[in-house]
Write a protein that holds these residues in place. Sequence first.
Motif, PDB file in Angstrom:
ATOM      1  N   SER A 252       0.835  -1.205   0.000  1.00 34.14           N
ATOM      2  CA  SER A 252       0.000   0.000   0.000  1.00 34.14           C
ATOM      3  C   SER A 252       0.866   1.251   0.000  1.00 34.14           C
ATOM      4  N   SER A 253       0.356   2.298  -0.661  1.00 34.31           N
ATOM      5  CA  SER A 253       1.076   3.560  -0.763  1.00 34.31           C
ATOM      6  C   SER A 253       0.533   4.558   0.253  1.00 34.31           C
ATOM      7  N   VAL A 254       1.367   5.521   0.622  1.00 29.00           N
ATOM      8  CA  VAL A 254       0.926   6.571   1.540  1.00 29.00           C
ATOM      9  C   VAL A 254      -0.127   7.460   0.886  1.00 29.00           C
ATOM     10  N   GLU A 255      -0.259   7.371  -0.443  1.00 31.29           N
ATOM     11  CA  GLU A 255      -1.290   8.153  -1.128  1.00 31.29           C
ATOM     12  C   GLU A 255      -2.684   7.601  -0.882  1.00 31.29           C
ATOM     13  N   GLY A 256      -2.774   6.374  -0.375  1.00 34.45           N
ATOM     14  CA  GLY A 256      -4.072   5.762  -0.136  1.00 34.45           C
ATOM     15  C   GLY A 256      -4.659   5.211  -1.418  1.00 34.45           C
ATOM     16  N   GLY A 257      -5.973   4.978  -1.408  1.00 34.07           N
ATOM     17  CA  GLY A 257      -6.627   4.413  -2.585  1.00 34.07           C
ATOM     18  C   GLY A 257      -6.294   2.943  -2.753  1.00 34.07           C
ATOM     19  N   LYS A 258      -6.380   2.450  -3.981  1.00 33.22           N
ATOM     20  CA  LYS A 258      -6.107   1.039  -4.245  1.00 33.22           C
ATOM     21  C   LYS A 258      -4.660   0.712  -3.911  1.00 33.22           C
ATOM     22  N   PRO A 259      -4.399  -0.524  -3.451  1.00 32.94           N
ATOM     23  CA  PRO A 259      -3.013  -0.923  -3.200  1.00 32.94           C
ATOM     24  C   PRO A 259      -2.195  -0.838  -4.488  1.00 32.94           C
ATOM     25  N   VAL A 260      -0.906  -0.598  -4.334  1.00 25.71           N
ATOM     26  CA  VAL A 260      -0.013  -0.607  -5.490  1.00 25.71           C
ATOM     27  C   VAL A 260       0.038  -2.017  -6.080  1.00 25.71           C
TER      28      VAL A 260
END
Length: 407
Positions: A252-260
């Motif tokens: 997961s990215s710190v940007e949130g949303g769907k996982p990378v």
Amino acid sequence: MAANEVPGGTAGEIRGEARGETRRRASRYVVPVAVAGVAAATIGLVPALAASGDPDLPEITAQQLIEKIAGSETQTLSGTFKVSTDLGLPALGGLASGLGSLGGGAGSSTADPSQKLTELASGTHTLRLAADGPERQRLTLLDGSDEYSLIHNGDDVWAYDSKSNEVFHEKGAAEGPEAGQKELPATPKELADEVLKAAGDTTSITVDGTAKVAGRDAYQLLIKPKQAGSTVASVKIAVDAANGTPLKFTLSSVEGGKPVVDAGFTKVDFARPDASVFAFEAPKGAKVTEGAEEARKSEKLPEDFEKEFGKDFEKEFGGFGKGLNVIGEGWTTIARLDTGAPAPKTDEAPKEIQGLLDSFGDEVTGKFGSGTLFKTKLVNALLTDDGKVYVGAVTKDALVDAANAGK
């Protein structure tokens, strides 16, 4: 709790001397394997607590769970695997296929694994996997009515693309470990100790409850950076409680949303697959390309490459590694490269690449002067106008700070 982790990767490390041959070595590593290496950061000894609706398993510490992964003796399996990748990139359109052809030359086989498996880098895909020890593996990529299969059986690697009815074959794929390769710790306990030793203060590793994955009871290993500035929020690995095999993986990215990356088994069976699963015979009428022949092609750049990128491409860009420096450590490591040449201008690039650069490149300024930031949800790169490149799984601010500090 949706945690995800997968056993390793479908097309693992790539070896070989020639560039074309090197890419094709990936075809030998088509089956997920234990991801003990993923956990080689730090460890928090936090016991697992079962949440409501999840399997009620005995408590286990992170160190014990890593030992369980390292001690897994799983050699056989089959099942269905789903992988979704979202780097936050714009739609590449025809650019992806154009770039993919740079290493293959005209007439490259559509069944070549080095090109076909790049499709896994974006979107959602369903695969069938089978393994019978290190000598036999099979991966089938399912895209609608078409299928792409990659089979490693002893000394042979076969790849078949049903859409084009093309076959790729490589002989002599089986080989021992490289000379001088460092030996791995001999026991799970030793491996866990090595993980603890390498940990430091950059990472937290804990057991984050339990889950059901592909009908199996699993513990969830949670890996999180302690450092500020990383684009990685967390890595979560679901580990089979019975045999220690990683079943799901989520980055997961710190940007949130769907996982990378969100990848895992939806169905799995640890019984030995039938030998017929790994047998392959080229269909009648199929075009067969031999790997040695393809490797020779890939050493030659396409005819229009020189026209698009200039005659001195190798001279200008071939020595990138000479000016490489590493800044920082752990999750906030940044690679700094001094190309010694002004950054290329967007308007001088091929039309397709101009569109790509414009869509995910931002102009930035600082003490270092000015430059362009190319961003994804995971890896970011800053190209300064004086020819320096800063790359890492770090935020924009971390790259700008590194560039400012370099002045």
